[in-house]
Write an enzyme that holds these catalytic residues in place. Structure first.
Site, mmCIF file in Angstrom:
data_model
loop_
_atom_site.group_PDB
_atom_site.id
_atom_site.type_symbol
_atom_site.label_atom_id
_atom_site.label_comp_id
_atom_site.label_asym_id
_atom_site.label_seq_id
_atom_site.Cartn_x
_atom_site.Cartn_y
_atom_site.Cartn_z
ATOM 1 N N HIS A 12 41.196 41.232 38.763
ATOM 2 C CA HIS A 12 40.487 40.029 39.234
ATOM 3 C C HIS A 12 40.711 39.730 40.730
ATOM 4 O O HIS A 12 40.648 38.583 41.161
ATOM 5 C CB HIS A 12 40.876 38.815 38.364
ATOM 6 C CG HIS A 12 42.340 38.474 38.415
ATOM 7 N ND1 HIS A 12 42.998 37.933 37.338
ATOM 8 C CD2 HIS A 12 43.275 38.575 39.399
ATOM 9 C CE1 HIS A 12 44.256 37.718 37.662
ATOM 10 N NE2 HIS A 12 44.448 38.092 38.913
ATOM 11 N N HIS A 59 46.591 30.980 40.022
ATOM 12 C CA HIS A 59 47.495 31.440 41.085
ATOM 13 C C HIS A 59 47.920 30.260 41.952
ATOM 14 O O HIS A 59 47.877 30.320 43.182
ATOM 15 C CB HIS A 59 46.825 32.512 41.935
ATOM 16 C CG HIS A 59 46.376 33.726 41.161
ATOM 17 N ND1 HIS A 59 45.290 33.726 40.328
ATOM 18 C CD2 HIS A 59 46.892 34.990 41.102
ATOM 19 C CE1 HIS A 59 45.133 34.937 39.788
ATOM 20 N NE2 HIS A 59 46.098 35.714 40.248
ATOM 21 N N HIS A 194 49.981 46.242 40.880
ATOM 22 C CA HIS A 194 49.993 45.753 42.258
ATOM 23 C C HIS A 194 51.226 44.896 42.497
ATOM 24 O O HIS A 194 51.728 44.255 41.597
ATOM 25 C CB HIS A 194 48.711 45.010 42.644
ATOM 26 C CG HIS A 194 48.328 43.788 41.844
ATOM 27 N ND1 HIS A 194 48.155 43.773 40.502
ATOM 28 C CD2 HIS A 194 48.038 42.526 42.246
ATOM 29 C CE1 HIS A 194 47.772 42.566 40.097
ATOM 30 N NE2 HIS A 194 47.708 41.774 41.140
ATOM 31 N N GLU A 241 50.477 40.882 35.269
ATOM 32 C CA GLU A 241 49.213 40.283 34.785
ATOM 33 C C GLU A 241 48.618 41.061 33.618
ATOM 34 O O GLU A 241 47.781 40.537 32.880
ATOM 35 C CB GLU A 241 48.196 40.219 35.936
ATOM 36 C CG GLU A 241 48.559 39.179 36.978
ATOM 37 C CD GLU A 241 47.578 39.138 38.146
ATOM 38 O OE1 GLU A 241 47.578 38.149 38.880
ATOM 39 O OE2 GLU A 241 46.814 40.113 38.351
HETATM 40 C C1 DHB Z 1 45.322 40.883 44.734
HETATM 41 C C2 DHB Z 1 45.222 41.037 43.351
HETATM 42 C C3 DHB Z 1 45.432 39.961 42.494
HETATM 43 O O1 DHB Z 1 45.378 40.032 41.142
HETATM 44 C C4 DHB Z 1 45.689 38.699 43.024
HETATM 45 O O2 DHB Z 1 45.815 37.663 42.176
HETATM 46 C C5 DHB Z 1 45.786 38.528 44.405
HETATM 47 C C6 DHB Z 1 45.602 39.619 45.256
HETATM 48 C C7 DHB Z 1 45.083 42.022 45.676
HETATM 49 O O3 DHB Z 1 45.002 43.187 45.255
HETATM 50 O O4 DHB Z 1 44.979 41.774 46.886
HETATM 51 FE FE FE Z 2 46.090 37.983 40.210
#
Ligand code: DHB
Ligand code: FE
Length: 280
Positions: A12, A59, A194, A241
């Site tokens: 997302h 977030h 990530h 997540e």
């Molecule tokens: C990114 C991915 C995420 O799920 C998020 O909440 C914020 C940033 C990213 O890859 O930049």
């Molecule tokens: Fe996220």
């Protein structure tokens, strides 16, 4: 009776919201992603679910550290996109389905699941990016109703994978017992690997993500018990997540068909991954 017609998993990433909203998702960086999400839009157009339950994490846009809750459900008539620092996204308001939301909330209570109830809720990129991925960035009116199902992922300790999976089971039971003849799709968002901060920022682990997703599809009863420590070690702090995909998977049958699976990395800082699953 209501029926779950499929489960979708998708990352997302907020950069997607930015490029969608500014029509800058062009060029070699975005082409593979644009192509890769087309089958999702096709599936949605063909299946036309009446309601999408989007399992997502906020977030810090709607919920702050004042109150950290493990699970929450929206029961509102409508939801606005949250202002994440640049104003609200220029996308249509999300219409809710309060009757199904109430039925879900009652069922969670019956199953002794404590799920906070939000009668007013702004939904951030965790929710609105998957909606745009599924229905198009130029959508003038969303073709279905939505129910936000919130999971507290940004603050340790997060709910265990097993609990997220069991919440999915409870969602399935509630939908199956909802008396209206409507179709429901369930969307698990976030992940896969990530990490956005600290010395490991930029971590992506495609190999582990692939193995994890194989397990989610074919052996969810084992995958749900992978510890958060392992998930975070292997896939980064924000890789946690992925537990929201377990909620989606818990709402499906033991055996599922993979209708579509796509992976492209990196998109922003993330191993962008998506899957469409249908019950066998
Ligand atoms: C990114 C991915 C995420 O799920 C998020 O909440 C914020 C940033 C990213 O890859 O930049
Ligand atoms: Fe996220």
């Amino acid at each position: 009776m209501a029926k779950i017609i499929g489960g979708i998993g998708t990352s997302h990433i907020p950069t997607i919201m930015h490029v969608f909203d500014t029509h800058t998702n062009t060029g070699p960086y975005w082409e593979p992603f644009n192509e890769g999400i087309k089958p999702l839009r096709k599936w949605m157009k063909e299946k036309k679910p009446d309601v999408c339950i989007i399992v997502y994490n906020d977030h810090g846009s709607n919920f702050s550290l004042k109150n950290v809750i493990p699970f929450g459900i929206g029961l509102a008539n409508e939801y606005l996109p949250a202002d994440e620092g640049y104003g609200r996204r220029p996308v249509p308001t999300f219409q809710g389905h309060p009757e199904l939301s109430c039925h879900l909330a009652e069922h969670f209570n019956e199953k002794e699941f404590d799920v906070a109830m939000s009668f007013e809720l702004d939904v951030d990129h965790g929710f609105s990016v998957p909606a745009s991925i599924l229905f198009g960035e130029d959508c003038q009116e969303w073709p279905c109703k939505f129910i936000p199902l919130y999971v507290g992922v940004v603050q340790y300790p997060q709910p265990k994978g097993n609990r997220c999976y069991n919440l999915g089971r409870a969602i399935r039971e509630a939908v199956d017992s909802f008396p209206e003849d409507i179709t429901v799709a369930i969307v698990g968002t976030g992940g896969l690997s990530h990490q956005l901060q600290g010395p490991r920022a930029g971590l992506i682990n495609q190999e582990y993500d692939k193995k994890w997703l194989d397990g989610l599809i074919n052996d969810p009863e084992t995958t749900k018990d992978i510890s958060l420590t392992e998930l975070i070690r292997e896939t980064g702090s924000e890789g946690a997540e992925a537990i929201m995909w377990l909620t989606m998977r818990g709402a499906l049958n033991k055996n599922v068909k993979t209708i579509y699976r796509f992976n492209h990395t990196p998109v922003s800082n993330t191993n962008y991954t998506t899957v469409i699953l249908e019950n066998e």
